[in-house]
Design an enzyme around this catalytic site. Structure first.
Site, PDB file in Angstrom:
ATOM      1  N   HIS A  96      44.565  43.183  49.475  1.00 32.43           N
ATOM      2  CA  HIS A  96      45.115  42.224  50.445  1.00 32.43           C
ATOM      3  C   HIS A  96      45.927  41.136  49.769  1.00 32.43           C
ATOM      4  O   HIS A  96      45.637  40.711  48.653  1.00 32.43           O
ATOM      5  CB  HIS A  96      44.046  41.660  51.378  1.00 32.43           C
ATOM      6  CG  HIS A  96      42.960  40.859  50.720  1.00 32.43           C
ATOM      7  ND1 HIS A  96      43.060  39.507  50.497  1.00 32.43           N
ATOM      8  CD2 HIS A  96      41.737  41.211  50.278  1.00 32.43           C
ATOM      9  CE1 HIS A  96      41.943  39.064  49.947  1.00 32.43           C
ATOM     10  NE2 HIS A  96      41.124  40.073  49.788  1.00 32.43           N
ATOM     11  N   ASP A  98      46.701  38.070  51.202  1.00 33.26           N
ATOM     12  CA  ASP A  98      46.341  36.684  51.522  1.00 33.26           C
ATOM     13  C   ASP A  98      45.231  36.172  50.614  1.00 33.26           C
ATOM     14  O   ASP A  98      44.462  36.945  50.046  1.00 33.26           O
ATOM     15  CB  ASP A  98      45.937  36.539  53.000  1.00 33.26           C
ATOM     16  CG  ASP A  98      44.808  37.475  53.413  1.00 33.26           C
ATOM     17  OD1 ASP A  98      44.779  38.633  52.948  1.00 33.26           O
ATOM     18  OD2 ASP A  98      43.942  37.044  54.199  1.00 33.26           O
ATOM     19  N   ASP A 129      40.487  37.732  43.962  1.00 32.24           N
ATOM     20  CA  ASP A 129      40.456  38.096  45.384  1.00 32.24           C
ATOM     21  C   ASP A 129      41.816  37.817  46.015  1.00 32.24           C
ATOM     22  O   ASP A 129      42.051  36.740  46.483  1.00 32.24           O
ATOM     23  CB  ASP A 129      39.347  37.281  46.065  1.00 32.24           C
ATOM     24  CG  ASP A 129      39.160  37.635  47.517  1.00 32.24           C
ATOM     25  OD1 ASP A 129      39.644  38.692  47.937  1.00 32.24           O
ATOM     26  OD2 ASP A 129      38.550  36.829  48.241  1.00 32.24           O
ATOM     27  N   GLU A 163      43.423  39.611  55.539  1.00 35.48           N
ATOM     28  CA  GLU A 163      42.066  40.121  55.303  1.00 35.48           C
ATOM     29  C   GLU A 163      41.040  39.004  55.427  1.00 35.48           C
ATOM     30  O   GLU A 163      39.927  39.224  55.879  1.00 35.48           O
ATOM     31  CB  GLU A 163      41.984  40.766  53.919  1.00 35.48           C
ATOM     32  CG  GLU A 163      40.698  41.539  53.677  1.00 35.48           C
ATOM     33  CD  GLU A 163      39.538  40.684  53.176  1.00 35.48           C
ATOM     34  OE1 GLU A 163      38.387  41.136  53.275  1.00 35.48           O
ATOM     35  OE2 GLU A 163      39.776  39.560  52.694  1.00 35.48           O
ATOM     36  N   GLU A 164      41.431  37.804  55.013  1.00 34.14           N
ATOM     37  CA  GLU A 164      40.450  36.717  54.947  1.00 34.14           C
ATOM     38  C   GLU A 164      40.124  36.131  56.312  1.00 34.14           C
ATOM     39  O   GLU A 164      39.155  35.390  56.452  1.00 34.14           O
ATOM     40  CB  GLU A 164      40.961  35.601  54.014  1.00 34.14           C
ATOM     41  CG  GLU A 164      41.187  36.043  52.572  1.00 34.14           C
ATOM     42  CD  GLU A 164      39.875  36.340  51.823  1.00 34.14           C
ATOM     43  OE1 GLU A 164      38.797  36.182  52.415  1.00 34.14           O
ATOM     44  OE2 GLU A 164      39.958  36.737  50.652  1.00 34.14           O
ATOM     45  N   ASP A 192      37.935  45.379  46.474  1.00 31.16           N
ATOM     46  CA  ASP A 192      37.764  44.000  46.947  1.00 31.16           C
ATOM     47  C   ASP A 192      36.323  43.523  46.814  1.00 31.16           C
ATOM     48  O   ASP A 192      35.986  42.447  47.285  1.00 31.16           O
ATOM     49  CB  ASP A 192      38.239  43.899  48.407  1.00 31.16           C
ATOM     50  CG  ASP A 192      38.558  42.465  48.810  1.00 31.16           C
ATOM     51  OD1 ASP A 192      38.710  41.611  47.908  1.00 31.16           O
ATOM     52  OD2 ASP A 192      38.635  42.199  50.014  1.00 31.16           O
TER      53      ASP A 192
HETATM   54 ZN   LIG Z   1      39.125  39.823  49.221  1.00 33.74          ZN
END
Ligand SMILES: [Zn+2]
Length: 412
Positions: A96, A98, A129, A163-164, A192
């Site tokens: 991801h 973001d 992340d 994603e967050e 992730d």
């Molecule tokens: Zn993540």
């Protein structure tokens, strides 16, 4: 060259990418991709940069944008970069774009959006992340390209938004509008989450149920308890009675840690402001992580029965309200090709035995599994995500990149 001879060549190439990995992390960190739900500008700048880099490698990049008028340009990017293999079946690595906000800025030793390098550790918001996944998969593809290898399967790097904050503008959008991109025959890796040894392959999640339990009693003076009904005392009895759930939903599943369902009273809302008043209203919450073999409605029904017993016993009125309910999809089979390919690659690269396991819930792999697409969540992860001074170990980037390269090279 057969594949046993070709992998050392890829490993060697990847070992030489240390400087370039740092350079890519630096470019990603400074393109702030906080989503609009967290008052950020979104992922557009980072996506545009990566699209160019992926095209330079010779990949075909397509954006599947999700409309979102809260960001400049009016949409959130979802890039898919393809390196054609000998056949159309794909190996996906989905990362991801973001990042989460920095949080308390003065807890950071240096600017979160300027990469800091100390020995093998790279610091900055997003470095783990989920730049870990982006960088490791990017350089695994680069190694294939530089070695002139056409893999058996088509390699697909997905770089998604949102994603967050729920994935509705990211993976959920892709699966709702472009499901034809994915096939149950594909291998899907989501880098992730994992553990520090690289031995955790997450294939299943528990179902998640959050309940709000409101107890109405009767407020009165603390010196005359008989005139009221003390909801704090009733809450205590209620919480103890709810421990019965552990006995009733007592299945064990060794893929999970812990291997059983859990039912934990967590938050309690403030009641009276002074010590000498008996509270007449009590609210607390129950966080339930339930093995996939149980339907959550069975748990809710049993909680309501326990609530009725408490109502009868203490003369209170109880409301049970569901705050969040996510029934977990069926697990990715532990013997599925993606799990086998990762297990083999981890053995070769790290000389460790990886195991398929379940976790307490909350990864995007659930979106895939719900559609019968077998996804595995894996990376070497030191759990610095969302923290101040988030860091990633360059050796893990190199190792995980080699794991991806091994999967790309060997998956049939
Ligand atoms: Zn993540």
């Amino acid at each position: 060259m057969n594949s046993t001879a070709r992998f050392p060549r890829l490993q060697q190439l990847i070992g030489g990418y240390r400087k370039d990995m740092i350079a890519l992390q630096r470019e990603l960190v400074r393109r702030i991709a906080v989503g609009p739900d967290n008052n950020g500008p979104g992922e557009a700048e980072k996506a545009a940069f990566l699209a160019v880099e992926l095209e330079k490698l010779g990949l075909t990049v397509t954006d599947y944008p999700a409309p979102d008028d809260r960001v400049a340009g009016g949409h959130r990017p979802n890039l898919i970069a393809l390196l054609p293999g000998h056949k159309p079946e794909k190996i996906w690595v989905l990362s991801h774009l973001d990042v989460v906000p920095v949080g308390e800025l003065n807890l950071w030793q240096t600017d979160p959006f300027t990469l800091r390098v100390e020995g093998d550790l790279l610091y900055g918001r997003g470095v783990e992340d989920d730049h870990h996944g982006i960088v490791a998969s990017f350089f695994a593809v680069r190694a294939l390209v530089e070695a002139g290898i056409t893999p058996a399967r088509t390699i697909a790097l997905a770089l998604v938004a949102d994603e967050e904050t729920g994935s509705q503008k990211g993976l959920a959008h892709l699966l709702a509008n472009h499901k034809e991109l994915f096939s149950p025959q594909d291998l899907i890796i989501v880098p992730d989450a994992g553990n520090a040894e690289g031995t955790l392959i997450e294939i299943a999640e528990k179902s998640m149920l959050w309940l709000r339990l409101e107890i109405k009693g009767k407020q009165c003076h603390a010196s005359k308890p008989d005139l009221g009904i003390n909801t704090l005392r009733v809450s205590a009895h209620f919480i103890v009675a709810l421990e019965g759930l552990l006995q009733e939903f007592n299945a064990e599943n060794p893929f999970f840690d812990p291997p059983c369902s859990t039912f934990e009273a967590t938050k309690i809302e403030a009641n009276v402001q002074n010590i000498n008043t008996i509270p007449g209203l009590g609210v607390f919450y129950l966080d339930c992580r339930v093995l996939p073999e149980y339907a959550l409605r069975m748990v809710v029904a049993r909680v309501k029965e326990i609530a009725s017993e408490i109502e009868r016993r203490f003369g209170v009125a109880i409301t049970v309200k569901t705050v969040q309910e996510v029934q977990s999809p069926p697990a990715t089979p532990p013997d599925s090709p993606v799990v086998k390919a990762l297990t083999k690659a981890v053995q070769v690269v790290y000389q460790r035995r990886a195991e398929p396991r379940g976790i307490g819930g909350g990864t995007v792999a659930a979106f895939f599994r719900r559609l019968g697409l077998p996804a595995a969540v894996w990376m070497t992860d030191e759990f610095t995500a969302h923290q101040p001074n988030e860091y990633v170990n360059l050796n893990h980037l190199i190792g995980d990149c080699q794991v991806f390269a091994h999967v790309f090279l060997n998956a049939e």
